[in-house]
Design a protein around this motif. Structure first.
Motif, PDB file in Angstrom:
ATOM      1  N   MET A  34      31.018  44.941  41.076  1.00 40.33           N
ATOM      2  CA  MET A  34      32.133  45.651  41.698  1.00 40.33           C
ATOM      3  C   MET A  34      32.701  44.849  42.859  1.00 40.33           C
ATOM      4  SD  MET A  34      30.383  49.438  41.692  1.00 40.33           S
ATOM      5  CE  MET A  34      31.652  50.203  42.708  1.00 40.33           C
ATOM      6  N   TYR A  35      31.805  44.276  43.639  1.00 40.49           N
ATOM      7  CA  TYR A  35      32.236  43.488  44.801  1.00 40.49           C
ATOM      8  C   TYR A  35      33.017  42.245  44.368  1.00 40.49           C
ATOM      9  CZ  TYR A  35      31.949  40.517  48.924  1.00 40.49           C
ATOM     10  OH  TYR A  35      32.262  39.685  49.972  1.00 40.49           O
ATOM     11  N   ARG A  36      32.556  41.587  43.308  1.00 41.35           N
ATOM     12  CA  ARG A  36      33.283  40.415  42.813  1.00 41.35           C
ATOM     13  C   ARG A  36      34.674  40.804  42.328  1.00 41.35           C
ATOM     14  NH1 ARG A  36      28.233  38.971  40.488  1.00 41.35           N
ATOM     15  NH2 ARG A  36      28.891  39.673  38.423  1.00 41.35           N
ATOM     16  N   LEU A  37      34.766  41.957  41.650  1.00 43.77           N
ATOM     17  CA  LEU A  37      36.065  42.414  41.165  1.00 43.77           C
ATOM     18  C   LEU A  37      36.998  42.715  42.329  1.00 43.77           C
ATOM     19  CD1 LEU A  37      37.983  43.338  38.930  1.00 43.77           C
ATOM     20  CD2 LEU A  37      36.854  45.573  38.978  1.00 43.77           C
ATOM     21  N   ASP A  54      31.882  52.561  49.750  1.00 43.56           N
ATOM     22  CA  ASP A  54      32.464  53.909  49.824  1.00 43.56           C
ATOM     23  C   ASP A  54      32.517  54.554  48.447  1.00 43.56           C
ATOM     24  OD1 ASP A  54      32.811  53.720  52.521  1.00 43.56           O
ATOM     25  OD2 ASP A  54      34.971  53.335  52.456  1.00 43.56           O
ATOM     26  N   LEU A  55      32.899  53.755  47.456  1.00 45.21           N
ATOM     27  CA  LEU A  55      33.006  54.276  46.089  1.00 45.21           C
ATOM     28  C   LEU A  55      31.636  54.723  45.566  1.00 45.21           C
ATOM     29  CD1 LEU A  55      34.538  54.826  43.487  1.00 45.21           C
ATOM     30  CD2 LEU A  55      34.395  52.392  42.948  1.00 45.21           C
ATOM     31  N   LEU A  56      30.623  53.899  45.793  1.00 47.88           N
ATOM     32  CA  LEU A  56      29.280  54.238  45.320  1.00 47.88           C
ATOM     33  C   LEU A  56      28.687  55.416  46.090  1.00 47.88           C
ATOM     34  CD1 LEU A  56      27.994  50.621  44.703  1.00 47.88           C
ATOM     35  CD2 LEU A  56      28.220  52.410  42.968  1.00 47.88           C
ATOM     36  N   PHE A  57      28.988  55.495  47.374  1.00 46.85           N
ATOM     37  CA  PHE A  57      28.528  56.636  48.162  1.00 46.85           C
ATOM     38  C   PHE A  57      29.186  57.924  47.658  1.00 46.85           C
ATOM     39  CE2 PHE A  57      29.094  59.453  51.903  1.00 46.85           C
ATOM     40  CZ  PHE A  57      27.750  59.724  52.155  1.00 46.85           C
ATOM     41  N   PHE A  77      34.575  50.304  37.033  1.00 44.42           N
ATOM     42  CA  PHE A  77      35.536  49.226  37.225  1.00 44.42           C
ATOM     43  C   PHE A  77      36.962  49.764  37.343  1.00 44.42           C
ATOM     44  CE2 PHE A  77      32.174  46.631  34.914  1.00 44.42           C
ATOM     45  CZ  PHE A  77      31.622  46.191  36.102  1.00 44.42           C
ATOM     46  N   ARG A  78      37.285  50.841  36.605  1.00 45.11           N
ATOM     47  CA  ARG A  78      38.596  51.474  36.781  1.00 45.11           C
ATOM     48  C   ARG A  78      38.728  52.060  38.182  1.00 45.11           C
ATOM     49  NH1 ARG A  78      37.657  53.167  31.555  1.00 45.11           N
ATOM     50  NH2 ARG A  78      36.919  55.214  32.272  1.00 45.11           N
ATOM     51  N   ASN A  82      41.520  51.071  40.910  1.00 46.88           N
ATOM     52  CA  ASN A  82      42.404  52.076  41.498  1.00 46.88           C
ATOM     53  C   ASN A  82      42.360  52.036  43.022  1.00 46.88           C
ATOM     54  OD1 ASN A  82      43.205  52.967  38.981  1.00 46.88           O
ATOM     55  ND2 ASN A  82      41.724  54.644  38.899  1.00 46.88           N
ATOM     56  N   ARG A  83      41.167  51.840  43.570  1.00 44.89           N
ATOM     57  CA  ARG A  83      41.048  51.765  45.026  1.00 44.89           C
ATOM     58  C   ARG A  83      41.679  50.495  45.574  1.00 44.89           C
ATOM     59  NH1 ARG A  83      36.362  55.066  47.931  1.00 44.89           N
ATOM     60  NH2 ARG A  83      36.214  56.821  46.482  1.00 44.89           N
TER      61      ARG A  83
END
Length: 200
Positions: A34-37, A54-57, A77-78, A82-83
């Motif tokens: 996720m971080y690489r994306l 934040d997304l994972l939390f 990944f979507r 979006n974020r």
């Protein structure tokens, strides 16, 4: 249950039953990707990290309310994309040159812009299908599954150098064809639309 051997869907079901170990396993599997994306689009490494955390939390806090009908990885990944798009839209006024482009080709101008975006996507899909099966697989593992080059090399039994060469060739060909078919001023705005993120 051996969490390391469990599937994503099994782990997510455990998360919904308040299994913190299952959540930690999903975090370990997906946070780096996720971080690489996010890092492809956000130059500020700390902001990209913040966005993913934040997304994972949020995923854990809302675990009883979130229903994932598609693949877990696809959902994540979507959500990242979006974020990232929301982040970019908030920052458009301070992005050099992009506000001027947006005035010339506004995203809301749906008729002409949608035609250009459709043409860009057709070009993208056509060129992707023209790649050899092995190069196409390497490209999709990188851009769709967000694997690193060493991870792709191990999965496909290739050298890292071969994977790098395949990616350079594929990206060069895709970008060249895209620029031949879509006005340059529109390309930055495609990132703010439904155009596949995997090219960028």
């Amino acid at each position: 249950m051996d969490h390391r051997q469990a599937s994503d869907s099994e782990l997510w079901q455990c998360c919904q039953q308040d299994d913190m170990q299952a959540y930690n396993e999903l975090f370990s599997r997906y946070y780096p990707r996720m971080y690489r994306l996010a890092g492809r689009y956000i130059d500020d490494a700390m902001r990209a990290e913040e966005l993913c955390m934040d997304l994972l939390f949020h995923l854990w806090v809302k675990r009883h309310e979130i229903h994932i009908s598609s693949s877990f990885s696809g959902y994540l990944f979507r959500s990242v994309r979006n974020r990232v798009i929301s982040e970019m839209r908030r920052n458009i006024p301070v992005m050099a040159g992009l506000d001027t482009i947006a005035e010339e080709v506004p995203v809301e101008r749906t008729s002409d812009y949608r035609l250009l975006a459709d043409e860009a996507e057709r070009t993208y899909r056509t060129v992707l299908n023209e790649l050899s099966p092995q190069r196409r697989q390497v490209f999709m593992l990188s851009r769709e599954e967000h694997l690193t080059y060493p991870e792709i090399a191990r999965r496909m039994n290739l050298s890292v150098n071969t994977v790098e060469n395949y990616m350079v060739a594929a990206l060069s060909r895709l970008r060249k064809r895209l620029k031949e078919n879509v006005p340059s001023a529109v390309i930055p705005l495609l990132l703010l639309s439904d155009f596949p993120a995997s090219l960028w």
